[in-house]
Design an enzyme around this catalytic site. Sequence first.
Site, PDB file in Angstrom:
ATOM      1  N   SER A 146      30.362  43.469  26.850  1.00 17.90           N
ATOM      2  CA  SER A 146      29.706  44.743  26.579  1.00 17.90           C
ATOM      3  C   SER A 146      29.877  45.199  25.140  1.00 17.90           C
ATOM      4  CB  SER A 146      30.237  45.824  27.530  1.00 17.90           C
ATOM      5  OG  SER A 146      29.969  45.495  28.867  1.00 17.90           O
TER       6      SER A 146
ATOM      7  N   HIS B 117      33.209  49.518  24.077  1.00 19.03           N
ATOM      8  CA  HIS B 117      31.798  49.829  23.844  1.00 19.03           C
ATOM      9  C   HIS B 117      31.614  50.502  22.490  1.00 19.03           C
ATOM     10  CE1 HIS B 117      30.982  50.016  28.489  1.00 19.03           C
ATOM     11  NE2 HIS B 117      31.401  48.837  28.073  1.00 19.03           N
TER      12      HIS B 117
END
EC number: 3.4.21.105
Length: 309
Positions: free
Chosen positions: A175, A227
Amino acid sequence: MGKRPPIPPDIEHGPPPPARPQFRPPIPVPWVAWLVPLILAANFITFATTMYVNDCPARSDECLLFDVLGRLSFQPIKENMLLGPSIPTLRKLGALERRLVEEGERWRLISCIWLHGGFLHLMANMISLMCIGMRLEQEFGFMRIGALYVISGLGGSLMSCLTDSQGERVSVGASGALFGLLGAMLSELITNWTIYENKCTALMTLVLIIVLNLSVGFLPRVDNSAHFGGFLAGFFLGFVLLLRPQYGYVNPKYIPPGYDMKHKKSKHKCYQHILMYTSLAVLLVGFISGYTKLLREHTIQSVPLRDFN
């Protein structure tokens, strides 16, 4: 009756000038996207290998889909709701854990982006990779997108470690690299502003997509620090790697000999150079200082304990 004598040519003005040569630069041919499908295949192969090493039936009688998958069956839901391996298996194969990184296993900063916490986790990331990565590779080529993917993943891993004050978080997933691609799309839109139509619509749409994806990080067991770190790394890398010529620029090799261009434009605008060099400096300072802090066991404010990104 005699014919009139022919009208002599206009000696004073001479013959009409020749027509100006016409030229048209060729339409750019999209790159053939092969790296993103290769990354996708590598992630699926790595996940299958992870499940083989995990060997759930050897340790539990409650493995999911044992009759279908056999040794590759998933851990019980109470252990892993994402349909995947156990935490010890992920740790063994290269999951990110600050304590282990500080003990010298620096390779975990990269290896963790190829591991996934479960089949659902893998599918969500790979669908995002195909939607985002394919278009970027077709426009900018495999070298720039490959570098963007790996460096953004490294940035996410570094941020995840720095925000883990307890040193006990086990984090895996691509991610961070995927958020790097999203960040690069935003910076690419900003630095190549002159070539886009419907600029505000494109900007607002992209910002909305980024906000929605970042909001997923506030769900339980999601490492939002990875992230955010990947997004920042990709955002600044986009100014460096995804620079395009300004609108109206023509490469000299497509201009016919003798053609006089009265208003020739430079390849890039001044603000593009400023953004590129500033971003490069920010990236170097950020990675060097972050890695130095990690080695010196300094931390910044941590987010709640989460396992997957």
